[in-house]
Scaffold this motif. Sequence first.
Motif, PDB file in Angstrom:
ATOM      1  N   TYR A 170      -0.380  11.752  -4.254  1.00  0.00           N
ATOM      2  CA  TYR A 170      -1.159  12.143  -5.424  1.00  0.00           C
ATOM      3  C   TYR A 170      -0.375  11.927  -6.711  1.00  0.00           C
ATOM      4  CZ  TYR A 170      -4.928  14.150  -2.645  1.00  0.00           C
ATOM      5  OH  TYR A 170      -5.990  14.300  -1.786  1.00  0.00           O
ATOM      6  N   GLN A 171      -1.092  11.489  -7.743  1.00  0.00           N
ATOM      7  CA  GLN A 171      -0.553  11.308  -9.081  1.00  0.00           C
ATOM      8  C   GLN A 171      -0.728  12.595  -9.874  1.00  0.00           C
ATOM      9  OE1 GLN A 171       0.712   8.449 -10.522  1.00  0.00           O
ATOM     10  NE2 GLN A 171       0.872   9.227 -12.607  1.00  0.00           N
ATOM     11  N   HIS A 173      -1.882  13.814 -12.875  1.00  0.00           N
ATOM     12  CA  HIS A 173      -2.787  13.223 -13.866  1.00  0.00           C
ATOM     13  C   HIS A 173      -2.822  14.037 -15.146  1.00  0.00           C
ATOM     14  CE1 HIS A 173      -6.427  11.730 -15.739  1.00  0.00           C
ATOM     15  NE2 HIS A 173      -7.064  12.867 -15.520  1.00  0.00           N
ATOM     16  N   TRP A 200      -4.389  13.797  -8.611  1.00  0.00           N
ATOM     17  CA  TRP A 200      -5.407  12.765  -8.381  1.00  0.00           C
ATOM     18  C   TRP A 200      -4.846  11.782  -7.354  1.00  0.00           C
ATOM     19  CZ3 TRP A 200      -8.761  10.718 -12.982  1.00  0.00           C
ATOM     20  CH2 TRP A 200      -9.811   9.941 -12.475  1.00  0.00           C
ATOM     21  N   SER A 202      -3.504   8.874  -5.367  1.00  0.00           N
ATOM     22  CA  SER A 202      -2.966   7.584  -5.804  1.00  0.00           C
ATOM     23  C   SER A 202      -2.738   6.643  -4.621  1.00  0.00           C
ATOM     24  CB  SER A 202      -1.649   7.779  -6.572  1.00  0.00           C
ATOM     25  OG  SER A 202      -0.686   8.433  -5.751  1.00  0.00           O
ATOM     26  N   ASN A 209      -9.209   6.189  -6.336  1.00  0.00           N
ATOM     27  CA  ASN A 209      -7.854   6.630  -6.665  1.00  0.00           C
ATOM     28  C   ASN A 209      -7.580   6.540  -8.172  1.00  0.00           C
ATOM     29  OD1 ASN A 209      -7.149   3.967  -7.280  1.00  0.00           O
ATOM     30  ND2 ASN A 209      -6.064   3.621  -5.352  1.00  0.00           N
ATOM     31  N   HIS A 210      -6.457   7.092  -8.555  1.00  0.00           N
ATOM     32  CA  HIS A 210      -6.117   7.232  -9.972  1.00  0.00           C
ATOM     33  C   HIS A 210      -6.077   5.892 -10.693  1.00  0.00           C
ATOM     34  CE1 HIS A 210      -3.395   7.845 -13.459  1.00  0.00           C
ATOM     35  NE2 HIS A 210      -4.022   9.002 -13.548  1.00  0.00           N
ATOM     36  N   ALA A 214      -8.471   5.081 -13.917  1.00  0.00           N
ATOM     37  CA  ALA A 214      -7.777   5.443 -15.154  1.00  0.00           C
ATOM     38  C   ALA A 214      -8.417   4.799 -16.385  1.00  0.00           C
ATOM     39  CB  ALA A 214      -6.304   5.064 -15.058  1.00  0.00           C
ATOM     40  N   TYR A 249     -11.141  13.365  -6.810  1.00  0.00           N
ATOM     41  CA  TYR A 249      -9.689  13.413  -6.960  1.00  0.00           C
ATOM     42  C   TYR A 249      -8.938  13.379  -5.624  1.00  0.00           C
ATOM     43  CZ  TYR A 249     -11.117  14.726 -11.645  1.00  0.00           C
ATOM     44  OH  TYR A 249     -11.707  14.733 -12.885  1.00  0.00           O
TER      45      TYR A 249
END
Length: 251
Positions: A170-171, A173, A200, A202, A209-210, A214, A249
């Motif tokens: 996960y990022q 975010h 979020w 990744s 995904n992120h 984005a 997410y």
Amino acid sequence: MTAALITVSSLLVATPAQAAGSFSLNNGHFFVAPSVVYPGLIAPVSVGLGNNSNASAATVTITFGILCNSPGRPGAESSAQTIVIPPDPSRPAGGSQLTRVATTVAVPTACTKPTGPIPLSQDGYFWVKMTQTGMPDQLKMVPIWVGKPFTAANFRENLATLTKQNNPDYQAHHQLPQMYRATFEQAGLVIDDPRYGLWWCSKAGVPTNHSSQAANYNAKWEQFFATTASPSQDEILTYMKSLVGLYVYTC
């Protein structure tokens, strides 16, 4: 007062007093303060107040402070503010936030993560004391955890401190995009505060995904700024919250 026993649900909502012209913290009136702090942070704090009377104003003296569970239990407090809350014209009274009182509290440089053989559920707490003549004092608290200075480099670690999660898939975010950092700062928002972050997914190959979303996410902010000149802090945060339900997410 035992800090380890404090819970958010038990502290944020108070039973409203019943006397005419008495302040209330019921029905959505909250004490707002950072959840993650670091030594030397000048922390914004505020409390929203209502009035249990339809006819009489309420005069309340308010003081904010912080107490850390680190060695020596360092603390600090703000100057007292005396404010007058107008009567609440709604029926029943006490259901509306009529006044929000704000100030800052300096986190002591000695405020660090607690040490010792018994782990604590929190690293300390912010408090607010509200005093009204003829009424018992009210003291409300919200828990804190000690992290690192609010920078982009520390954002992930501070979000992990806040959420107690740190999944490498996960990022961390920024809900307030870094490309608009200067604009958010003009509104008084520190975008690296972990309160404005979420995890979020990744993971490669996940369509939601992120990295895949984005550009779309940032475009929505571009539209917001194109239609909202010099937005206030409240306008920005309201819009930020409105975006949450538009994305997936999780991995």
